[in-house]
Design a protein around this motif. Structure first.
Motif, PDB file in Angstrom:
ATOM      1  N   THR A   1     -11.510  19.031  12.249  1.00 25.71           N
ATOM      2  CA  THR A   1     -12.083  18.577  13.508  1.00 25.71           C
ATOM      3  C   THR A   1     -10.965  18.205  14.480  1.00 25.71           C
ATOM      4  OG1 THR A   1     -12.293  16.354  12.562  1.00 25.71           O
ATOM      5  CG2 THR A   1     -14.252  17.782  12.528  1.00 25.71           C
ATOM      6  N   ASP A   2     -11.286  18.214  15.741  1.00 26.98           N
ATOM      7  CA  ASP A   2     -10.337  17.962  16.819  1.00 26.98           C
ATOM      8  C   ASP A   2     -10.105  16.450  16.966  1.00 26.98           C
ATOM      9  OD1 ASP A   2      -9.003  17.664  19.225  1.00 26.98           O
ATOM     10  OD2 ASP A   2     -10.223  19.122  20.306  1.00 26.98           O
ATOM     11  N   PRO A   3      -8.886  15.951  16.711  1.00 26.79           N
ATOM     12  CA  PRO A   3      -8.622  14.510  16.813  1.00 26.79           C
ATOM     13  C   PRO A   3      -8.758  13.930  18.216  1.00 26.79           C
ATOM     14  CG  PRO A   3      -6.962  15.578  15.457  1.00 26.79           C
ATOM     15  CD  PRO A   3      -7.735  16.667  16.148  1.00 26.79           C
ATOM     16  N   PHE A   4      -8.872  14.791  19.230  1.00 28.95           N
ATOM     17  CA  PHE A   4      -9.070  14.291  20.585  1.00 28.95           C
ATOM     18  C   PHE A   4     -10.532  13.941  20.875  1.00 28.95           C
ATOM     19  CE2 PHE A   4      -5.230  17.040  21.533  1.00 28.95           C
ATOM     20  CZ  PHE A   4      -4.375  15.973  21.766  1.00 28.95           C
ATOM     21  N   GLN A   5     -11.435  14.385  20.041  1.00 31.32           N
ATOM     22  CA  GLN A   5     -12.864  14.239  20.324  1.00 31.32           C
ATOM     23  C   GLN A   5     -13.391  12.865  19.899  1.00 31.32           C
ATOM     24  OE1 GLN A   5     -14.855  16.283  21.864  1.00 31.32           O
ATOM     25  NE2 GLN A   5     -14.071  18.371  21.685  1.00 31.32           N
ATOM     26  N   ARG A   6     -13.900  12.109  20.855  1.00 33.87           N
ATOM     27  CA  ARG A   6     -14.415  10.770  20.555  1.00 33.87           C
ATOM     28  C   ARG A   6     -15.615  10.809  19.611  1.00 33.87           C
ATOM     29  NH1 ARG A   6     -12.291   6.246  23.338  1.00 33.87           N
ATOM     30  NH2 ARG A   6     -13.768   5.178  21.991  1.00 33.87           N
ATOM     31  N   LYS A   7     -16.375  11.883  19.653  1.00 38.83           N
ATOM     32  CA  LYS A   7     -17.501  12.018  18.731  1.00 38.83           C
ATOM     33  C   LYS A   7     -17.006  12.042  17.280  1.00 38.83           C
ATOM     34  CE  LYS A   7     -21.943  12.793  17.901  1.00 38.83           C
ATOM     35  NZ  LYS A   7     -22.998  11.844  18.273  1.00 38.83           N
ATOM     36  N   VAL A   8     -15.867  12.672  17.071  1.00 37.10           N
ATOM     37  CA  VAL A   8     -15.261  12.714  15.738  1.00 37.10           C
ATOM     38  C   VAL A   8     -14.778  11.318  15.344  1.00 37.10           C
ATOM     39  CG1 VAL A   8     -13.413  13.702  14.338  1.00 37.10           C
ATOM     40  CG2 VAL A   8     -14.613  15.135  16.003  1.00 37.10           C
ATOM     41  N   TRP A   9     -14.170  10.619  16.275  1.00 38.95           N
ATOM     42  CA  TRP A   9     -13.750   9.238  16.013  1.00 38.95           C
ATOM     43  C   TRP A   9     -14.948   8.400  15.559  1.00 38.95           C
ATOM     44  CZ3 TRP A   9     -10.167   6.874  20.337  1.00 38.95           C
ATOM     45  CH2 TRP A   9      -9.055   7.701  20.549  1.00 38.95           C
ATOM     46  N   ASP A  10     -15.990   8.440  16.389  1.00 36.79           N
ATOM     47  CA  ASP A  10     -17.153   7.580  16.129  1.00 36.79           C
ATOM     48  C   ASP A  10     -17.773   7.876  14.773  1.00 36.79           C
ATOM     49  OD1 ASP A  10     -16.779   6.415  18.595  1.00 36.79           O
ATOM     50  OD2 ASP A  10     -18.284   7.639  19.613  1.00 36.79           O
ATOM     51  N   TYR A  11     -17.850   9.146  14.426  1.00 37.90           N
ATOM     52  CA  TYR A  11     -18.461   9.536  13.154  1.00 37.90           C
ATOM     53  C   TYR A  11     -17.687   8.971  11.973  1.00 37.90           C
ATOM     54  CZ  TYR A  11     -19.877  12.645   9.322  1.00 37.90           C
ATOM     55  OH  TYR A  11     -20.320  13.144   8.121  1.00 37.90           O
ATOM     56  N   ASN A  12     -16.366   9.109  11.996  1.00 38.52           N
ATOM     57  CA  ASN A  12     -15.558   8.613  10.894  1.00 38.52           C
ATOM     58  C   ASN A  12     -15.543   7.090  10.832  1.00 38.52           C
ATOM     59  OD1 ASN A  12     -14.015  10.866   9.317  1.00 38.52           O
ATOM     60  ND2 ASN A  12     -14.045  11.539  11.453  1.00 38.52           N
ATOM     61  N   ILE A  13     -15.563   6.454  11.977  1.00 36.99           N
ATOM     62  CA  ILE A  13     -15.629   4.989  11.983  1.00 36.99           C
ATOM     63  C   ILE A  13     -16.985   4.519  11.482  1.00 36.99           C
ATOM     64  CG2 ILE A  13     -15.477   2.918  13.415  1.00 36.99           C
ATOM     65  CD1 ILE A  13     -13.512   4.478  15.214  1.00 36.99           C
ATOM     66  N   ASP A  14     -18.033   5.278  11.787  1.00 35.42           N
ATOM     67  CA  ASP A  14     -19.353   4.954  11.221  1.00 35.42           C
ATOM     68  C   ASP A  14     -19.308   4.954   9.691  1.00 35.42           C
ATOM     69  OD1 ASP A  14     -20.533   4.700  13.700  1.00 35.42           O
ATOM     70  OD2 ASP A  14     -21.437   6.699  13.709  1.00 35.42           O
TER      71      ASP A  14
END
Length: 448
Positions: A211-224
């Motif tokens: 996944t693209d580390p710039f994508q906030r959706k990816v951030w949010d998912y992993n933090i979830d």
């Protein structure tokens, strides 16, 4: 009279459902000496103790959380707090072994690990709760996880019971979460995937998409995922693959510059730290061993100084077999496991200015694969452990991709006699000849 007034004021604030203020002092449970810099949390609020161990905090929540580098963590119901109370924290140094999401589900491997913990200095376990294919091992209350098929293989059926059982045994629990290497999310959501220049979803040498580390959706998912693990009682959240793929000619949603990469990785960790405040958990990040020696971001967004600002513990992967170019003065690293670990940690201390307690290295507990395939057993493991302990790190962690460990090289638990290996469940000679894939770059190996 002053205490009575304070108690009455506290009661009125609680009834009104407003933020409440508390004060006190955090001390070492063994010595009664104040602990400076300890974290005190209450709901979304967090403060650090002063040099004399004192704190004042105002927030909304039912539990006051305490933790500090080199100590365990503690949570106290606010209804049990007295005004200006002295609160103890017990010193604790994790010495862990790794169990994959499948290893923790295997009665054979799990019981072998628990038996080893009984006999040796081991007192912690790193449990993989999200792997590099994006599978989440426990039942997470995250709609996106179900939508993308990340919940197809539940190997930890009762995660809270598991964590509680480990805590009853005195075992510190670390939840390992693979972040940006995530085949499930990248495949189901191409808009969040790393792409080739032709526009296709890129795959690494193992055939896994990122996944693209710039994508906030990816951030949010992993933090979830991290929040779910914290809610289920894990003591520490450990992010692995918290980096960019090292391959060339791949495309992201933002320009692939060093400044952008470092900002993305550090930004993700900062956001994770913020969202995890209410759960009073430690936060750690795994990094390449060469990140310590390289002055740039190693092409993957891991800047040692920037990472140090966002996590409690930095966990460099100091497996001698992964130092393809050696380190200055030691061209064949597998012949010098003590020096590889010790000198790398000293270099990290020198570059960051952090005390040794802020580092907890991964150590090699698998057969060498890069320098002739020589066995890597008790002598080498003992040398690495001695290096970490001589340096003064906050413990150490053993990595074996097959989850096969033995007593060889491990310090015994006081009063426990150990005879050879841990039985048929596995010895160091039975470890995989394959490299632990999380430590191998997808393209050219990073230079020193």
């Amino acid at each position: 009279m002053n205490k009575l007034r304070a108690s009455l004021a506290l009661l009125l604030l609680l009834v009104a459902g407003r933020a409440v203020g508390y004060s006190g002092m955090v001390v070492n449970a063994a010595t009664d000496k104040p602990i400076p810099g300890a974290f005190v949390t209450l709901g979304d609020a967090v403060v650090r103790t002063t040099p004399d161990g004192r704190f004042e905090i105002t927030g909304e929540g039912t539990m006051l959380g305490l933790r500090a580098y080199g100590y365990g963590r503690s949570q106290i119901p606010v209804t049990q707090l007295q005004s200006n109370e002295t609160l103890p924290l017990a010193p604790f140094t994790p010495k862990a072994l790794y169990l994959s999401s499948y290893g923790i589900d295997s009665t054979l491997l799990r019981d072998s690990a628990l038996d080893l913990i009984k006999k040796t200095a081991l007192n912690a376990v790193v449990i993989e709760v999200k792997n590099s294919r994006g599978m989440i091992a426990f039942r997470a209350r995250i709609p996106l996880a179900s939508e993308i098929g990340a919940q197809k293989f539940i190997t930890i059926r009762h995660v809270r019971s598991l964590v509680n059982d480990l805590h009853k045994r005195g075992i510190y629990t670390i939840a390992r979460i693979v972040v940006f290497k995530d085949n499930a999310l990248a495949t189901a959501r191409p808009d969040l995937a790393v792409r080739t220049k032709a526009g296709a979803i890129w795959k690494d040498r193992q055939g896994i998409s990122w996944t693209d580390p710039f994508q906030r959706k990816v951030w949010d998912y992993n933090i979830d995922v991290a929040v779910e693990a914290a809610k289920d009682g894990f003591d520490e959240i450990q992010f692995d693959y918290v980096r960019f793929p090292s391959a060339k000619d791949v495309v992201f949603s933002r320009p692939n510059t060093e400044a952008n990469r470092v900002a993305a990785i550090s930004g993700f960790l900062a956001e994770a730290r913020k969202r995890l405040i209410p759960y009073n958990v430690f936060l750690s990040a795994d990094i390449f061993g060469y990140v310590i020696w390289n002055l740039n971001d190693t092409g993957i967004g891991q800047s040692l100084k920037d990472l140090a600002q966002e996590v409690d513990y930095i966990s460099p992967m100091l497996y001698p077999s992964t130092f393809q170019y050696g380190i200055p003065g030691y061209r064949n690293p597998v012949l010098h496991p003590h020096q590889i670990v010790y000198l790398s940690l000293r270099k990290a201390e020198e570059r960051t200015g952090l005390p040794p307690v802020r580092f907890r290295p991964w150590l090699q507990a698998f057969r060498d694969y890069a320098f002739g395939g020589r066995p890597f057993g008790g002598k080498e493991i003992a040398a690495q452990i001695d290096a970490a302990q001589t340096f003064g790190s906050d413990g150490w962690m053993l990595w074996n991709p097959r989850n096969a460990y033995s007593v060889a090289g491990l310090p015994p638990k006081p009063g426990v006699a150990m005879n050879g290996h841990a039985g048929r469940r596995g010895t160091q000679k039975e470890t995989s000849a394959e490299p632990p894939s999380r430590n191998i770059a997808e393209g050219t190996s990073p230079p020193v």
